[in-house]
Motif scaffolding. Structure first.
Motif, mmCIF file in Angstrom:
data_model
loop_
_atom_site.group_PDB
_atom_site.id
_atom_site.type_symbol
_atom_site.label_atom_id
_atom_site.label_comp_id
_atom_site.label_asym_id
_atom_site.label_seq_id
_atom_site.Cartn_x
_atom_site.Cartn_y
_atom_site.Cartn_z
ATOM 1 N N SER A 1 0.864 -1.178 0.000
ATOM 2 C CA SER A 1 0.000 0.000 0.000
ATOM 3 C C SER A 1 0.900 1.226 0.000
ATOM 4 O O SER A 1 1.720 1.407 0.904
ATOM 5 N N LEU A 2 0.769 2.051 -1.015
ATOM 6 C CA LEU A 2 1.601 3.243 -1.154
ATOM 7 C C LEU A 2 0.823 4.472 -0.719
ATOM 8 O O LEU A 2 -0.160 4.851 -1.358
ATOM 9 N N MET A 3 1.245 5.074 0.376
ATOM 10 C CA MET A 3 0.578 6.274 0.874
ATOM 11 C C MET A 3 1.054 7.478 0.068
ATOM 12 O O MET A 3 2.256 7.702 -0.086
ATOM 13 N N LYS A 4 0.097 8.246 -0.470
ATOM 14 C CA LYS A 4 0.438 9.421 -1.260
ATOM 15 C C LYS A 4 -0.384 10.630 -0.811
ATOM 16 O O LYS A 4 -1.405 10.482 -0.138
ATOM 17 N N ILE A 5 0.081 11.809 -1.201
ATOM 18 C CA ILE A 5 -0.633 13.049 -0.896
ATOM 19 C C ILE A 5 -1.272 13.550 -2.187
ATOM 20 O O ILE A 5 -0.588 13.718 -3.210
ATOM 21 N N TYR A 6 -2.570 13.795 -2.141
ATOM 22 C CA TYR A 6 -3.301 14.315 -3.299
ATOM 23 C C TYR A 6 -3.611 15.788 -3.066
ATOM 24 O O TYR A 6 -4.235 16.149 -2.067
ATOM 25 N N SER A 7 -3.148 16.632 -4.002
ATOM 26 C CA SER A 7 -3.357 18.079 -3.869
ATOM 27 C C SER A 7 -3.452 18.705 -5.257
ATOM 28 O O SER A 7 -3.153 18.051 -6.256
ATOM 29 N N LYS A 8 -3.856 19.949 -5.315
ATOM 30 C CA LYS A 8 -3.964 20.634 -6.607
ATOM 31 C C LYS A 8 -2.566 20.842 -7.186
ATOM 32 O O LYS A 8 -1.575 20.974 -6.461
ATOM 33 N N LYS A 9 -2.493 20.879 -8.498
ATOM 34 C CA LYS A 9 -1.214 20.926 -9.205
ATOM 35 C C LYS A 9 -0.329 22.094 -8.784
ATOM 36 O O LYS A 9 0.890 21.988 -8.767
ATOM 37 N N ASP A 10 -0.928 23.212 -8.454
ATOM 38 C CA ASP A 10 -0.138 24.393 -8.110
ATOM 39 C C ASP A 10 0.078 24.562 -6.609
ATOM 40 O O ASP A 10 0.499 25.614 -6.140
ATOM 41 N N SER A 11 -0.213 23.518 -5.825
ATOM 42 C CA SER A 11 -0.138 23.644 -4.366
ATOM 43 C C SER A 11 1.294 23.636 -3.832
ATOM 44 O O SER A 11 1.560 24.161 -2.746
#
Length: 275
Positions: A124-134
């Motif tokens: 399980s790969l934990m990732k951060i999802y955010s807007k492209k310009d964040s």
């Protein structure tokens, strides 16, 4: 001549009869072997990890891996059923199911309650999802950001709490929630600015949702990885099952099957992250 012919005929008949007897005995052994049915609970709504409600043939990474395991263990017949997360562990504890899969992490509590093969099913790969310009690329970038609430007691919440403990110089604003809001809705909340970031394992189909909805959201590189395991109902009979499955899981990792399935369902290889 007739006596000789008769003797030869009797010998031939005995030889044929003996051959038939051996063949029948062999067939009898083969057909006499009992095939044990193994009841398996899979996730019902965790595409592409696994999905498929009751009455629907489960699909996804874990069901495909289970089929590959079963192909190497003909002494078992795997029967899969998609059920809710709560029903999975409850059914496994009571013995309704022999196996449960759902991207489970290994923990001391689970190791006491269930049989867990040493070899993992995946990572399980934990990732951060955010807007492209964040500008958010790693955990320390979340300082001062609005983070989507995580399920209380869940794997993501535990990961963030452990990270915070190990990195006390970075103060994160983390809220635990039991609302159970679907992750596609959470991605929408990042898109519309209600939150700045969502921390979540990447094997739930986030990238598919992002592409289908044309969201202006990107995923970071993995900020944490953890092996995922099969849970098996604890019983004397299932100790053999656990050993059999454990051996095959190593074979499927070594022969490239796990990597192939992860590329198919997740769009990325996971073997390199399997510890």
């Amino acid at each position: 001549m007739s006596a000789i012919t008769s003797s030869l005929s009797r010998r031939a008949a005995l030889a044929v009869a003996g051959g038939i007897a051996i063949a029948l005995a062999t067939v009898g052994i083969s057909h006499g072997e009992t095939v044990r049915t193994i009841k398996i609970a899979t996730s019902a709504e965790s595409k592409p990890l696994a999905w498929g409600a009751i009455g629907v043939e489960p699909q996804g990474y874990e069901p495909d891996l289970l089929r590959a395991i079963n192909a190497k263990l003909p002494q078992y017949k795997f029967e899969m059923e998609g059920v809710s997360d709560i029903a999975q562990e409850t059914g496994l504890a009571t013995g309704k199911y022999d196996i449960a899969v759902g991207g489970y992490y290994k923990s001391p509590e689970r190791a006491k309650q269930f049989l867990i093969p040493e070899n993992p099913m995946g990572a399980s790969l934990m990732k951060i999802y955010s807007k492209k310009d964040s500008g958010i690329k790693e955990m320390k970038d979340l300082v001062g950001k609005r983070i989507v609430p995580t399920t209380a007691g869940g794997g993501t919440y535990k990961f963030i709490m452990n990270w915070q403990k190990e990195n006390p110089q970075y103060k994160l604003d983390v809220t635990a929630s039991s609302a159970g809001i679907p992750y596609p809705n959470r991605l929408d909340e990042v898109q519309n600015g209600k939150f700045d970031a969502l921390v979540l394992p990447s094997n739930l189909g986030e990238q598919t949702v992002i592409e289908q909805k044309k969201l202006d959201i990107v995923a970071s590189e993995p900020v944490f990885s953890n092996n995922t395991y099969m849970l098996i109902h604890r019983s004397d009979e299932n100790k053999v099952l656990a050993d059999d499955v454990n051996k095959v899981l190593k074979e499927l990792k070594d022969d490239g099957t796990i990597e192939k399935l992860s590329q198919k369902w997740f769009g990325e290889g996971i073997v390199q992250y399997m510890k």
